[in-house]
Design a protein around this motif. Structure first.
Motif, short mmCIF file in Angstrom:
data_model
loop_
_atom_site.label_atom_id
_atom_site.label_comp_id
_atom_site.label_asym_id
_atom_site.label_seq_id
_atom_site.Cartn_x
_atom_site.Cartn_y
_atom_site.Cartn_z
N ALA A 1 0.82 -1.21 0.00
CA ALA A 1 0.00 0.00 0.00
C ALA A 1 0.85 1.26 0.00
N LEU A 2 1.92 1.26 0.80
CA LEU A 2 2.81 2.42 0.87
C LEU A 2 3.50 2.66 -0.46
N LYS A 3 4.00 1.59 -1.06
CA LYS A 3 4.70 1.70 -2.34
C LYS A 3 3.74 2.11 -3.46
N PHE A 4 2.55 1.53 -3.45
CA PHE A 4 1.57 1.82 -4.49
C PHE A 4 1.11 3.27 -4.40
N THR A 5 0.92 3.76 -3.18
CA THR A 5 0.51 5.14 -2.97
C THR A 5 1.55 6.10 -3.54
N LYS A 6 2.81 5.82 -3.27
CA LYS A 6 3.89 6.67 -3.79
C LYS A 6 3.89 6.67 -5.32
N SER A 7 3.59 5.52 -5.89
CA SER A 7 3.61 5.39 -7.35
C SER A 7 2.52 6.23 -8.00
N VAL A 8 1.29 6.19 -7.44
CA VAL A 8 0.20 6.97 -8.05
C VAL A 8 0.41 8.47 -7.81
N VAL A 9 1.03 8.82 -6.71
CA VAL A 9 1.36 10.23 -6.46
C VAL A 9 2.37 10.71 -7.50
N SER A 10 3.33 9.85 -7.86
CA SER A 10 4.33 10.20 -8.88
C SER A 10 3.67 10.43 -10.24
N VAL A 11 2.70 9.57 -10.57
CA VAL A 11 1.98 9.75 -11.82
C VAL A 11 1.20 11.06 -11.80
N ASP A 12 0.54 11.34 -10.68
CA ASP A 12 -0.21 12.59 -10.54
C ASP A 12 0.71 13.80 -10.71
N LYS A 13 1.88 13.74 -10.13
CA LYS A 13 2.86 14.84 -10.24
C LYS A 13 3.29 15.03 -11.69
N ALA A 14 3.51 13.91 -12.38
CA ALA A 14 3.92 13.99 -13.79
C ALA A 14 2.81 14.61 -14.64
N ILE A 15 1.57 14.24 -14.33
CA ILE A 15 0.42 14.82 -15.05
C ILE A 15 0.37 16.33 -14.84
N LYS A 16 0.55 16.75 -13.61
CA LYS A 16 0.44 18.18 -13.30
C LYS A 16 1.59 18.99 -13.90
N ASN A 17 2.75 18.38 -14.04
CA ASN A 17 3.92 19.10 -14.54
C ASN A 17 4.00 19.13 -16.07
N SER A 18 3.15 18.37 -16.73
CA SER A 18 3.21 18.32 -18.19
C SER A 18 2.15 19.23 -18.79
N ASP A 19 2.59 20.14 -19.62
CA ASP A 19 1.68 21.06 -20.31
C ASP A 19 0.69 21.71 -19.34
N GLU A 20 1.20 22.24 -18.24
CA GLU A 20 0.32 22.80 -17.22
C GLU A 20 -0.47 23.99 -17.76
N LEU A 21 -1.78 23.98 -17.51
CA LEU A 21 -2.66 25.05 -17.96
C LEU A 21 -2.68 26.18 -16.93
N THR A 22 -2.80 27.38 -17.42
CA THR A 22 -2.96 28.54 -16.54
C THR A 22 -4.43 28.76 -16.25
N ALA A 23 -4.78 28.86 -15.00
CA ALA A 23 -6.19 29.12 -14.65
C ALA A 23 -6.63 30.45 -15.23
N GLU A 24 -7.79 30.48 -15.86
CA GLU A 24 -8.28 31.69 -16.50
C GLU A 24 -8.55 32.77 -15.45
N PRO A 25 -7.97 33.97 -15.63
CA PRO A 25 -8.22 35.04 -14.66
C PRO A 25 -9.65 35.54 -14.76
N GLU A 26 -10.16 36.11 -13.68
CA GLU A 26 -11.54 36.56 -13.65
C GLU A 26 -11.83 37.66 -14.67
N TRP A 27 -10.87 38.56 -14.86
CA TRP A 27 -11.12 39.68 -15.76
C TRP A 27 -11.39 39.22 -17.19
N SER A 28 -10.80 38.09 -17.60
CA SER A 28 -10.98 37.61 -18.98
C SER A 28 -12.36 36.98 -19.19
N LYS A 29 -13.09 36.76 -18.09
CA LYS A 29 -14.43 36.17 -18.20
C LYS A 29 -15.50 37.24 -18.38
#
Length: 474
Positions: free
Chosen positions: A227-255
């Protein structure tokens, strides 16, 4: 980096930092950063009847399953759109039939037949993606030439523990393929509006034999290590997802309306109408659910105790044609006071978890009869009735005699009727389903005239199956 908030649905990990939600819960997934989901509906299928070689759920279970599937599908979609990472482990395809809610009738009188309409359904309705699921099995899996880099480290670690139970078609990007035939068995589906992702992975056995100790309890050192090892593995995948082609949150003024496209305005109007329609449908759904829950309360006669059992008894007595009330003043309280043109009765109710009803409740009942007779408006003693739901936590076929020998002796002394509440359920169910004034009269008379256990009249032949099942077992 702050610790990720992780939840599992459909399976558990032996890690105190990982949350668990039951498939039957109404929990929101928006509270979590990473979701691990297994679309397992075995609890619904286990007691289903069979139709054309596949499980067919009852009306009640059909509604429950469809409600939960829609809940989780919506929660998964919202989570991905809000930037969460959702892993779905592609378990075996469960093909079933569920009720449509439609029924047709043919014939008349005793020859009248009811046809219940069903439709195909499966556990993969949970996934909010366009996939074409085909049931199959295998272990030989390879990384796809494209769309696989984000899960490559995960796959290196868990490829030997993974197996595919389905293929998912070619309408989603292929991240994992069968070694032969290049059928898609894994995919990463990125949100176009956030950093969220839906990751479909081959199944893993999260409960192998080595996770259980010598006494058969889950929670060995091996399970904690995994469980400990598996948890670390999915967190690593999540981190890779977030670091790849990260989108900028749309600012309020542009809405601002100044920058809004005409087609956005049109879609906003359409969305507002759909949300209004959904709100109306939700209110209608809640009303039906309330009525459904209320209509099923009679089944509390089979397994409940305390106030839920008392209320079910009151409902059953009303169905039998009694005028029913509960009496309470500063000096006395009776579970049930019920009367009809045949006579007046006072009842006490009790449910026992794992034993028969003893003589102690008869003392309370005798006291109630005496206190009732002391009331100025009462001219003659009421008939005492003890309603008992003994061994209530056991299946009906495993229950022993609901009343002890002393209870039978005491009932004879005090002219008390003993009613086993599952027996009451049989006749109340029949009368709820059928208007039969003559049968209801027979039931009331037998309660008034019986000393000891009440044997209600047999329900008419076409409704005999449930009654025969209970009487044969107890």
């Amino acid at each position: 980096m702050a610790q990720k908030n992780i939840v599992t649905i459909g399976f558990e990990l032996n890690n105190d930092s990982v949350n668990y939600c039951s498939f039957n819960s109404d929990s929101s997934l928006l509270d979590y950063d990473i979701v691990l989901f297994k679309p397992d509906i075995d609890d619904f299928v286990s007691n289903a009847d069979m139709f054309e070689g596949k499980p067919s759920l009852s009306d009640h279970d059909s509604f429950r399953l469809k409600d939960k599937v829609q809940h989780w599908r919506r929660e998964i979609l919202e989570s991905v759109e809000c930037g969460k990472t959702v892993f779905i482990f592609l378990s075996e395809l469960a093909q079933i039939f569920i009720a449509t809610g439609q029924k047709t009738y043919s014939g008349t009188g005793k020859n009248r037949q009811t046809t219940r309409h069903v439709t195909p359904y499966d556990n993969y309705q949970i996934i909010p993606a366009e996939i074409n699921v085909v049931k199959t099995k295998g272990r030989e899996i390879k990384l796809a030439p494209k769309h696989a880099e984000l899960i490559s480290s995960y796959w290196k670690e868990y490829s030997n523990q993974s197996s595919y139970k389905v293929t998912i078609g070619d309408k989603v990007p292929a991240s994992l393929l069968t070694k032969n035939g290049d059928k898609t068995v894994g995919s990463i589906i990125r949100s176009k509006n956030s950093n969220g992702a839906l990751i479909l992975l081959p199944d893993i056995d999260f409960y192998p034999d080595e996770f259980f100790d010598d006494e058969g309890d889950w929670g060995s050192a091996e399970s904690k290590k995994f469980a400990l090892k598996f948890t670390k593995s999915v967190v690593s995948v999540d981190k890779a997802i977030k670091n790849s082609d990260e989108l900028t949150a749309e600012p309020e003024w542009s809405k601002s309306i100044n920058y809004k496209l005409k087609k956005e305005e049109k879609l906003d109007s359409e969305l507002l109408k759909v949300e209004s329609d959904l709100a109306d449908i939700q209110l209608k759904k809640e009303s039906i659910i309330k009525k459904l829950n209320e209509s099923g309360q009679l089944r509390n006669l089979l397994f409940e105790k305390g106030k839920p059992l008392e209320f079910a008894i009151l409902d059953a007595l009303k169905i039998l044609g009694f005028s029913v009330s509960q009496f309470e003043n500063s000096e006395s309280e009776f579970d049930a006071v019920f009367e009809s043109k045949e006579g007046r009765l006072i009842g006490e109710a009790e449910g026992k978890d794992n034993k028969a009803l003893n003589i102690d409740k008869l003392r309370q009942l005798a006291l109630n009869i005496h206190e009732d007779l002391e009331r100025e408006e009462v001219e003659s003693p009421a008939k005492p009735v003890l309603f008992g739901n003994a061994f209530r936590l056991q299946e009906l076929e495993k229950r022993n005699d609901p009343f002890t020998t002393k209870c039978y002796s005491g009932a004879k002394t005090n002219s008390t009727a003993l009613v086993f509440t599952p027996d009451l359920f049989i006749v109340a169910k029949y009368l709820s389903d059928n208007k039969d004034l003559r049968f209801a009269t027979k039931c009331r008379k037998v309660m008034l005239n019986t000393i000891g256990r009440v044997c209600f009249p047999k329900v008419p032949e076409k409704n005999i199956n449930l009654a025969k099942t209970i009487s044969d077992k107890i």
